[in-house]
Enzyme design. Structure first.
Site, PDB file in Angstrom:
ATOM      1  N   HIS B 328      -5.468 -40.401  14.242  1.00 53.80           N
ATOM      2  CA  HIS B 328      -5.156 -41.439  15.214  1.00 53.80           C
ATOM      3  C   HIS B 328      -4.390 -40.902  16.416  1.00 53.80           C
ATOM      4  CE1 HIS B 328      -6.295 -44.203  11.988  1.00 53.80           C
ATOM      5  NE2 HIS B 328      -6.521 -45.049  12.959  1.00 53.80           N
ATOM      6  N   GLY B 329      -3.580 -39.887  16.212  1.00 55.63           N
ATOM      7  CA  GLY B 329      -2.858 -39.390  17.365  1.00 55.63           C
ATOM      8  C   GLY B 329      -1.988 -38.207  17.016  1.00 55.63           C
TER       9      GLY B 329
END
Lengths: 390, 485
Positions: B328-329
């Site tokens: 996701h990041g």
């Protein structure tokens, strides 16, 4: 496929009915322009911005500041919008940020998000009702000044919604462009010559052109609002100490940033002032505010003046646009009086020009003739510096 | 171009008409047109990054062809070819998404030992959707390598598969074995398919513009200055973020699936009413299904899956949750988010209750039992706590937020009541509308699947009511959250 297309077409008919008249109306009046276009045409071509359905002006003005980088700004609500650039020795060094703030919490937010180099001087209008303990705005969050260009679709949806709300509430104002109006953005600018000029000040086209139909100088509309005691005319038991603290914080921040602030309490028409005086005990924010603000301004080596009564400016009730908004002529006098007590502000003004404009004002409402007036009144040209000593 | 924009509202009908009315019987021309439309759709944001999609597509197309030509017994050659695909796609991700995180983390680690490391960070913009389309192309190369599918020889069909605009920038992450065959065969327009697609688009717009965009305003205020709010409002902030991210991402998925249906394609379901889950295991069978199943097929099972030693099963579970968080990041907050989900999952795994809730909740009944309701609330609470890590800028911020929420939860209740009445009332009403509709539709693909409503005027009244709500209560336009991933 044919069935699908026919059904889609029929289904979308109500949507076309809703959007088509709104889009035609909004586009005709240039209500859907982007902020970038508004800023560019306002600053470079002098287009008057007078939107009738949405009010993004605090963001538009913020975007103007980015480009203009003025040395002096007027900051406050609509009650500072009357300061004009021609009062200053370098007109381009001034910008009017009137209506950029609506409540005291906005002051710090405005300053912290100020784009680019900070101004040297802020002329700060402090509406008396901002410091009322009953001001409902005190419960709200500060305004957001982060500029983000909205898409055409968003403006279209918002504008369409506002169009139909206006249609349901008051009906849609239609008409033709006022002769000679070539550069406009928005319905009010096109139909009434009303809106924001390039220096951020406000042209009260409708009021000036229909002056004889206004609340006729005895301010019955404004006094009626005081009688009802609602909104900005609500009575209060005391001055809001939280608001005073917020103003103090703002002044300290300005001092740290080496910004000089000259504050003033804006004028009410004399009849309105007298009506407040009848109930002086329940309007402490009208009569006692200056006493509470003066020490905090002085502690920061700054000036705050009290012009709550228009008579203190040697101005008369003709020099107003309504019961709580002085006219440009009135604010010209106000500026001269204020500068007489503040050398820093005076250094940005052309005193001879101020005197000339006061002496040769076209009418009680217009310093120079921009619009024809149905009922021009002569301003009281006498102005006495010593009146400021109160 | 984003789905809830005027540009897309003009783009979609034009592409639809040209696709069906002009190119209706020419499959190859339709595919070519979809590639063109998809590149316009993506290039509207930033045309320079089209080269990345093109490069990723080209490499995997060539790797696929190469794998098809190499004999099965040439294991090393096949591995090298797969490595080219892995290196290209993970390399793109590594440079654009994770480079700064790795060098900054390394620098901080070195500082702990009293040393200084001068690192150069990159100030590149993260290309929108890079995590989605790289995973999609990777799935193709891996499937061809594993001989689960034949290589695609038609380059236009393959490029159309990678860049298919409905799901290009935020999923669902489609498998080549499911989507590519749909590009290879002729398509016929289906009235039912297309009209249900429109309904799903409408439902997605409701979730995005009414739920997510309205919640976003409050969530941003609360998470930006948590010190200004009592614990009760911070708790509410976490709940609002749970609905913001659900409305945002599942709304995008609904619009993507509905749009694909207009063009005669079926793409996989991505959300199945996850907030009605009775435990975390069920939540993960219902949330971002395309990513969970991608990790299951390409990471969990190759690691041994659940058919291995017990400690390896726990390791495998931990790995996929941590990697899922990291996907996701590039921030420790996402890794912590994944770790918390793993920790919530382990008790179910240990007690062998991770597959307890396979059937839909309250199947055939109107309302859940008290026990089911309690399970739903417990699961939702855990999910909301983990969302705080997902939303916070740093681990410190997340812990501070949670500590303040817990320690001051009982203070300033009048302020909380005033906040509900003046600020959060409208979004909360809309969330209730969402939950009621989704509960009644929980056995269907999406919230506006109204097959049971026989009388057409009622159906149309519902559609117009949803349009009216979007028009009247739609919030300030916000970017889709998952674009940043």
């Amino acid at each position: 496929m044919k069935r699908f297309l026919i059904k889609c077409g029929l289904f979308s008919i109500p949507l076309w009915v809703i959007f088509t008249p709104a889009v035609i109306h909004l586009e005709t009046h240039r209500e859907l322009e982007s902020t970038a276009v508004m800023v560019s045409q306002n600053q470079h071509d002098g287009a008057l911005i007078g939107l009738g359905y949405t009010d993004p002006m605090h963001l538009v003005k913020h975007a103007v500041l980015q480009n203009r980088q003025p040395e002096v700004i007027a900051l406050g609500t609509s009650r500072v919008l009357q300061f004009r650039e021609f009062c200053f020795s370098k007109p381009e060094s001034f910008y009017n940020c009137g209506r950029s703030v609506g409540k005291v919490q906005d002051l710090e937010a405005f300053l912290s998000s100020y784009p680019g180099e900070k101004p040297k001087v802020i002329i700060l209008g402090l509406d008396q009702d901002m410091c009322s303990v009953n001001d409902e705005d005190m419960l709200k969050d500060p305004r957001a000044y982060q500029f983000k260009e909205t898409s055409y679709g968003t403006r279209l949806t918002k504008g369409t919604k506002a169009f139909w709300e206006a249609w349901l509430n008051d009906g849609i104002v239609t008409g033709t462009t006022i002769p000679g109006t070539t550069n406009f953005i928005g319905r009010n600018a096109r139909l009434e010559n009303e809106g924001y000029r390039a220096d951020g000040s406000y042209c009260y086209g409708r009021v000036i052109r229909q002056s004889n139909q206004q609340d006729a100088y005895d301010f019955q509309q404004t006094i009626g609002r005081i009688d009802k005691g609602k909104g900005r005319f609500a009575p209060a038991t005391e001055i809001n100490s939280g608001a005073i603290q917020q103003i103090d914080n703002f002044l300290k921040s300005c001092r740290e940033m080496e910004i000089h602030v000259v504050g003033f309490l804006p004028p009410y028409g004399s009849a309105v002032y007298d009506r407040f005086k009848e109930d002086a005990l329940i309007y402490p924010h009208v009569f006692d505010l200056h006493g509470q603000l003066k020490p905090i301004f002085e502690a920061n080596k700054m000036l705050v003046e009290d012009y709550t009564d228009i008579r203190s400016l040697s101005a008369n009730d003709f020099e107003t646009t309504d019961g709580f908004h002085g006219s440009e002529v009135c604010y010209l006098k106000l500026l001269k009086l204020m500068a007489a007590n503040d050398t820093i502000l005076m250094s940005y003004l052309d005193n001879n020009s101020l005197d000339y404009h006061i002496a040769h004002a076209f009418s009680a409402r217009q310093v120079v003739k921009e619009l024809p007036e149905a009922d021009p009144r002569v301003p009281n040209k006498e102005i006495s510096i010593k009146d400021t000593s109160k | 171009m984003i789905f809830n924009s005027l540009e897309f509202a003009i783009f979609l009908p034009i592409v639809f008409f040209l696709y069906w009315l002009v190119l209706g019987r020419m499959r190859k021309a339709q595919n070519g047109f979809l590639v063109l439309a998809s590149y316009v759709f993506y290039g509207w944001w930033d045309w320079r990054f089209l080269i990345l999609i093109f490069a990723s597509s080209l490499v995997d197309y060539l790797v696929g062809l190469g794998l098809g030509k190499v004999a099965d017994n040439k294991v090393t050659t096949r591995k090298i070819m797969l490595s080219i695909s892995l290196f290209t796609n993970l390399g793109l991700l590594g440079i654009f998404k994770y480079y700064n995180f790795f060098v900054e983390s390394l620098s901080e680690a070195v500082t702990l030992f009293g040393q200084q490391l001068d690192v150069t960070t990159l100030s590149w913009v993260l290309p929108v959707g890079i995590s989605f389309y790289t995973f999609q192309t990777l799935s193709y190369s891996i499937d061809v390598y594993r001989k689960k599918m034949e290589p695609v020889h038609d380059p236009v069909a393959f490029f159309a598969y990678v860049s298919f605009f409905p799901q290009l920038v935020a999923g669902p992450i489609e498998r080549a074995s499911h989507l590519v065959p749909q590009f290879m065969k002729p398509r016929a327009f289906s009235y039912n398919h297309a009209s249900d697609g429109l309904r799903q688009i409408l439902w997605g717009l409701f979730k995005k513009m009414v739920i997510a965009d309205n919640c976003a305003v409050l969530v941003n205020q609360i998470f930006d200055t948590p010190e200004s709010y009592p614990g009760s409002i911070l708790a509410l902030g976490a709940i609002l973020f749970a609905f913001q991210i659900y409305g945002d991402f599942s709304g995008y998925s609904d619009i993507a699936i509905g749009t694909a249906r207009l063009f005669g394609f079926d793409i996989m379901r991505n959300f199945a009413y996850p907030y009605f889950s009775r435990d975390i295991a069920e939540f993960w069978r219902r949330w971002h299904i395309s990513l969970s199943s991608w990790f299951k097929d390409y990471l969990y099972i190759p690691l041994g899956g659940s058919r291995t030693k017990p400690w390896k099963i726990y390791r495998n579970i931990a790995v996929i949750f941590l990697v899922s968080g990291f996907w996701h990041g590039a921030n420790w907050t996402f890794i912590a988010w994944g770790a918390l989900h793993a920790l919530s999952f382990f008790p179910l795994l240990i007690s062998k209750k991770n597959r307890l809730h396979i059937t839909p909740i309250a199947e055939g009944k109107r309302l859940p039992t008290g026990r089911e309701l309690f399970q739903i609330l417990c699961t939702f609470t855990i999910v909301c706590v983990t969302w705080v890590f997902f939303r916070a800028d740093s681990l410190t911020d997340a812990f501070t937020y949670l500590w303040r929420a817990i320690s001051t939860i009982h203070s300033d209740l009048p302020v909380f009541a005033s906040y509900i009445a003046h600020e959060a009332f409208e979004p909360l009403i809309m969330i209730i509308v969402l939950l009621v509709i989704e509960w009644t539709q929980r056995e269907h693909q999406h919230g506006l699947n109204l097959r049971k409503v026989q009388w057409a005027p009622v159906r149309y009244a519902i559609y117009y009511a949803i349009i009216f709500i979007i028009f009247q209560y739609g919030g300030e336009q916000q970017d889709f959250i998952y674009f940043q991933f």
